[in-house]
Enzyme design. Structure first.
Site, PDB file in Angstrom:
ATOM      1  N   GLY A   1     -11.654  22.997  33.279  1.00 19.02           N
ATOM      2  CA  GLY A   1     -10.523  22.144  33.103  1.00 19.02           C
ATOM      3  C   GLY A   1      -9.124  22.285  32.411  1.00 19.02           C
TER       4      GLY A   1
ATOM      5  N   VAL B   1     -12.409  19.171  38.759  1.00 16.19           N
ATOM      6  CA  VAL B   1     -13.478  20.335  38.114  1.00 16.19           C
ATOM      7  C   VAL B   1     -13.039  21.203  38.427  1.00 16.19           C
ATOM      8  CG1 VAL B   1     -15.913  20.960  38.240  1.00 16.19           C
ATOM      9  CG2 VAL B   1     -15.469  18.443  38.932  1.00 16.19           C
ATOM     10  N   CYS B   2     -13.166  22.232  37.552  1.00 14.93           N
ATOM     11  CA  CYS B   2     -12.611  23.888  37.502  1.00 14.93           C
ATOM     12  C   CYS B   2     -14.264  24.098  36.464  1.00 14.93           C
ATOM     13  CB  CYS B   2     -11.899  24.137  37.311  1.00 14.93           C
ATOM     14  SG  CYS B   2     -10.123  23.680  35.476  1.00 14.93           S
ATOM     15  N   ALA B   3     -13.684  25.575  35.836  1.00 14.25           N
ATOM     16  CA  ALA B   3     -14.080  25.931  35.678  1.00 14.25           C
ATOM     17  C   ALA B   3     -14.591  25.725  33.821  1.00 14.25           C
ATOM     18  CB  ALA B   3     -13.983  27.741  34.968  1.00 14.25           C
TER      19      ALA B   3
ATOM     20  N   LEU C   1     -17.687  22.492  34.551  1.00 15.32           N
ATOM     21  CA  LEU C   1     -17.858  22.257  34.879  1.00 15.32           C
ATOM     22  C   LEU C   1     -19.169  21.652  34.103  1.00 15.32           C
ATOM     23  CD1 LEU C   1     -18.980  25.997  37.358  1.00 15.32           C
ATOM     24  CD2 LEU C   1     -18.899  23.444  37.902  1.00 15.32           C
TER      25      LEU C   1
END
Length: 99
Positions: free
Chosen positions: A10, A6-8, A38
């Site tokens: 993707g 998971v990141c801001a 997210l």
């Protein structure tokens, strides 16, 4: 092992995901991995064993753990930046053991 990254948005985790897939394959490990932003993790987390979070969204770690109930941790900034797959693999194994 099934890992959700998971990141801001993707995007940066998609790059890391490709490197991790290659590293795991070279080491004879089976891995299913998906990178999402997210806004998306709550729709797909049920299909995964653990969650690894990009350092840029590590401030949301508590929320992610509460929402999913899965073992989760943030990837250290340096390991994330240089795609240090051996260290990330150690972190993934540690989390998987908590499952």
């Amino acid at each position: 092992m099934k890992i959700l990254l998971v990141c801001a948005g993707g995007m940066s985790t998609s790059i890391l995901m490709k490197k991790m897939e290659t590293y795991w394959k070279e080491n004879g490990e089976e891995l299913e991995i998906k990178a999402v932003g997210l806004g998306e993790y709550q729709d797909v987390y049920q299909k995964y064993d653990i969650i690894l979070v990009g350092p840029q969204v590590s401030y949301r770690m508590k929320e992610i753990k509460e929402n999913t109930g899965l073992p989760a941790d943030a990837i250290p900034s340096f390991d994330y930046a240089v795609a240090n797959c051996p260290n990330i693999m150690k972190l993934a194994r540690k989390l998987y053991a908590e499952k």
